[in-house]
Design a protein around this motif. Structure first.
Motif, short mmCIF file in Angstrom:
data_model
loop_
_atom_site.label_atom_id
_atom_site.label_comp_id
_atom_site.label_asym_id
_atom_site.label_seq_id
_atom_site.Cartn_x
_atom_site.Cartn_y
_atom_site.Cartn_z
N ARG A 79 5.74 1.14 -16.32
CA ARG A 79 4.42 1.76 -16.48
C ARG A 79 3.31 0.93 -15.83
NH1 ARG A 79 3.67 3.02 -22.46
NH2 ARG A 79 2.72 0.96 -22.57
N GLY A 80 3.55 -0.37 -15.65
CA GLY A 80 2.51 -1.23 -15.11
C GLY A 80 2.55 -1.43 -13.61
N ILE A 81 3.46 -0.76 -12.90
CA ILE A 81 3.62 -1.04 -11.48
C ILE A 81 2.93 -0.04 -10.56
CG2 ILE A 81 5.87 -2.13 -11.88
CD1 ILE A 81 7.12 0.48 -10.71
N TRP A 82 2.48 1.10 -11.07
CA TRP A 82 2.19 2.22 -10.17
C TRP A 82 0.98 2.01 -9.28
CZ3 TRP A 82 6.24 4.67 -9.24
CH2 TRP A 82 7.21 4.84 -10.22
N TRP A 83 -0.06 1.34 -9.77
CA TRP A 83 -1.19 1.02 -8.88
C TRP A 83 -0.72 0.14 -7.72
CZ3 TRP A 83 -6.04 2.77 -8.35
CH2 TRP A 83 -6.61 3.49 -9.39
N LEU A 84 0.15 -0.80 -8.04
CA LEU A 84 0.63 -1.71 -7.01
C LEU A 84 1.61 -1.02 -6.06
CD1 LEU A 84 1.13 -4.74 -9.41
CD2 LEU A 84 -0.72 -4.43 -7.79
N VAL A 85 2.40 -0.08 -6.57
CA VAL A 85 3.29 0.69 -5.70
C VAL A 85 2.47 1.52 -4.72
CG1 VAL A 85 4.96 2.59 -5.64
CG2 VAL A 85 5.24 0.74 -7.30
N LEU A 86 1.34 2.08 -5.20
CA LEU A 86 0.45 2.83 -4.30
C LEU A 86 -0.05 1.93 -3.17
CD1 LEU A 86 -1.22 5.32 -3.55
CD2 LEU A 86 -2.96 4.55 -5.18
N VAL A 87 -0.38 0.68 -3.50
CA VAL A 87 -0.79 -0.27 -2.46
C VAL A 87 0.34 -0.50 -1.47
CG1 VAL A 87 -1.33 -2.70 -2.06
CG2 VAL A 87 -2.54 -1.44 -3.83
N ASP A 88 1.57 -0.65 -1.98
CA ASP A 88 2.72 -0.83 -1.09
C ASP A 88 2.87 0.34 -0.13
OD1 ASP A 88 3.88 -3.29 -1.38
OD2 ASP A 88 5.15 -2.73 -3.06
N MET A 89 2.68 1.54 -0.64
CA MET A 89 2.79 2.73 0.22
C MET A 89 1.72 2.72 1.31
SD MET A 89 5.36 4.63 -0.62
CE MET A 89 6.42 5.17 -1.96
N LEU A 90 0.50 2.31 0.95
CA LEU A 90 -0.59 2.25 1.93
C LEU A 90 -0.33 1.17 2.97
CD1 LEU A 90 -3.68 2.68 -0.44
CD2 LEU A 90 -2.70 4.38 1.12
N VAL A 91 0.21 0.03 2.53
CA VAL A 91 0.56 -1.04 3.47
C VAL A 91 1.67 -0.56 4.41
CG1 VAL A 91 1.56 -3.34 3.70
CG2 VAL A 91 -0.19 -2.91 1.98
N LEU A 92 2.66 0.14 3.88
CA LEU A 92 3.73 0.69 4.70
C LEU A 92 3.17 1.63 5.75
CD1 LEU A 92 6.74 1.13 5.32
CD2 LEU A 92 6.77 2.89 3.53
N LEU A 93 2.24 2.48 5.36
CA LEU A 93 1.60 3.40 6.31
C LEU A 93 0.85 2.63 7.39
CD1 LEU A 93 0.89 6.30 7.13
CD2 LEU A 93 -1.07 6.18 5.57
N ALA A 94 0.15 1.58 6.99
CA ALA A 94 -0.60 0.76 7.97
C ALA A 94 0.36 0.09 8.96
CB ALA A 94 -1.43 -0.29 7.24
N LEU A 95 1.50 -0.39 8.48
CA LEU A 95 2.48 -1.04 9.35
C LEU A 95 3.07 -0.04 10.35
CD1 LEU A 95 4.37 -3.30 6.77
CD2 LEU A 95 2.62 -3.99 8.40
N ILE A 96 3.22 1.20 9.92
CA ILE A 96 3.73 2.23 10.82
C ILE A 96 2.70 2.59 11.88
CG2 ILE A 96 4.49 4.65 10.96
CD1 ILE A 96 5.69 4.27 8.15
N LEU A 97 1.46 2.75 11.46
CA LEU A 97 0.40 3.19 12.38
C LEU A 97 -0.06 2.07 13.32
CD1 LEU A 97 -1.81 5.34 9.96
CD2 LEU A 97 -0.13 6.14 11.64
N PHE A 98 0.04 0.82 12.86
CA PHE A 98 -0.45 -0.31 13.66
C PHE A 98 0.66 -1.35 13.82
CE2 PHE A 98 -4.02 1.44 11.20
CZ PHE A 98 -4.84 1.87 12.24
N PRO A 99 1.59 -1.13 14.76
CA PRO A 99 2.71 -2.06 14.95
C PRO A 99 2.28 -3.49 15.26
CG PRO A 99 3.06 -0.01 16.15
CD PRO A 99 1.65 0.02 15.66
#
Length: 433
Positions: free
Chosen positions: A400-420
């Motif tokens: 229950r305590g991870i979801w804000w941080l998982v959202l950050v992980d998803m955003l970082v993953l998107l940034a890594l894809i868009l900006f190699p």
């Protein structure tokens, strides 16, 4: 051939679902597949030579060295000291202990390479303090579980080493490529904690007060040797002064010398460190040995070539294929640990992505980031169960305590894809690509 691939796939899933270790699952399924494709003699030859030849690699010897380095530092108590030092410097802020866990996780990443080990270490050191000051259990344990994932990205990363060995990609370039994404992830976690406390201040108490400067400075006396070792290792990798294998050996020797020089290593703790390091290394090497047989089956079956031909004949855009692979990796990460996901999928998807023109170092970072997310997401969520077992907090509260941080992980993953360039800048500066 399609029928054989289907039979082996079903066998693989049945063995995994029945609890057989990943190493032996891949060995059995791969062996059966080679027999069905090429016959008994070929299978006997593969089974007798491939596992040994794979793990006897000189490059692979860096993996047990990095594991041993982490074990020596843990046995010397340095890992717990890292958290305490950051706690003394940041504990006066609201949520300061949570920030200390993130900073400590980033430091442990540079000496550990094992996500679950880092999460367990931080949980053991941080949870008593966080509970004493009234931190919400879900918030506190969620931060601990997520901070451990930094160890799979920031070098030395076991995941990058295994990726490099399976795909025959430069391990040094991969380790360098993980630095900026790892730091970006840590910064994202800090911002997520900040936003969480702004939205709900009750998650963390008001700061207990700033520690005296003298007390804060004293904490550096046990941290600076580890920081110096970390800087030396990264400098050696960055400059190319030594190979990654040599750096691993030097790091393990230096960690032992530091622990002995500071009188923080007893004979009992030394034996324990070597035993743990041997056990963990053997487990990973067994997975790699089993994966070698499965990889030969994949090659003989022609699955990568069939996938390439199917994609080319269908005229599907390469980014659509990449997106489908990414979704598959995320789903597999919900049920399997990161090593299992890598050794199962890389023999099939890596040749396809190379043929489609994707940069291998960049894809290595994307894959590691993706399996990192799987370390905390249910139902597997290995880090969450590790933290739960160490702290005694029920697993559902940790999740229950991870979801804000998982959202950050998803955003970082998107940034890594868009900006190699986030991943590739340091390896290019270092001339590793």
């Amino acid at each position: 051939m399609t029928a054989i691939v289907l039979i082996v796939t079903v066998l693989l899933l049945v063995l995994l679902l029945n609890g057989m270790p990943v190493a032996f699952t891949m060995l059995v399924a791969g062996g059966v597949g080679v027999y069905l494709v090429a016959g008994w003699d070929t299978m006997a030859g593969v089974m007798s030579t491939a596992p040994y030849e794979q793990v006897a690699s000189y490059t692979l010897s860096t993996l047990p060295m990095f594991i041993l380095m982490a074990e020596f530092l843990t046995a010397g108590g340095f890992t717990a000291d890292i958290f305490r030092a950051f706690y003394k410097w940041s504990g006066h802020m609201r949520g300061g202990l949570a920030y200390a866990v993130i900073f400590g996780g980033a430091m442990l990443a540079a000496i550990s390479g094992s996500s679950s080990a880092a999460a367990g270490t931080l949980a053991g050191a941080a949870h008593p303090e966080m509970r004493r000051y009234g931190y919400d259990d879900s918030f506190a344990t969620g931060v601990m579980a997520m901070s451990g994932t930094l160890s799979i990205m920031i070098p030395p990363s076991i995941a990058f080493i295994i990726f490099g060995i399976i795909t025959e990609t430069s391990v040094g370039a991969l380790l360098l490529a993980g630095i900026l994404p790892g730091l970006l992830t840590a910064l994202g976690y800090v911002l997520a904690i900040r936003l969480s406390l702004w939205h709900n201040p009750a998650l963390a108490p008001t700061a207990p007060g700033r520690f005296p400067l003298r007390e804060r400075v004293e904490t550096l006396s046990t941290v600076w040797p580890v920081m110096l070792l970390m800087v030396m290792l990264l400098a050696a990798i960055y400059s190319g002064a030594a190979t990654v294998t040599e750096i691993g050996a030097v790091g393990a020797a230096a960690a032992l010398v530091i622990a002995l020089a500071m009188r923080r290593m007893t004979l009992r703790s030394f034996v324990k460190a070597v035993t743990h390091g041997t056990r963990n290394s053997a487990m990973i090497l067994a997975i790699i040995a089993g994966a070698s047989v499965f990889g030969i089956f994949v090659t003989l079956s022609g699955v990568p070539q069939m996938l390439v031909q199917a994609v080319e004949s269908a005229g599907v855009d390469r980014w659509v294929v990449f997106s489908m692979i990414l979704v598959l990796l995320l789903i597999l990460g919900f049920f399997l640990d990161q090593l299992a996901v890598m050794v199962l999928t890389l023999p099939i998807i890596f040749p396809l992505l190379l043929r489609l023109g994707f940069e291998p170092i960049w894809f290595g970072v994307i894959l590691v980031k993706t399996v990192e997310i799987g370390l905390v997401t249910p139902p597997m969520g290995l880090n969450c169960f590790v933290v739960s077992s160490v702290t005694g907090v029920p697993a559902h509260k940790v999740f229950r305590g991870i979801w804000w941080l998982v959202l950050v992980d998803m955003l970082v993953l998107l940034a890594l894809i868009l900006f190699p360039q986030i991943s590739l800048t340091i390896p290019r500066w270092a001339g590793a690509m």
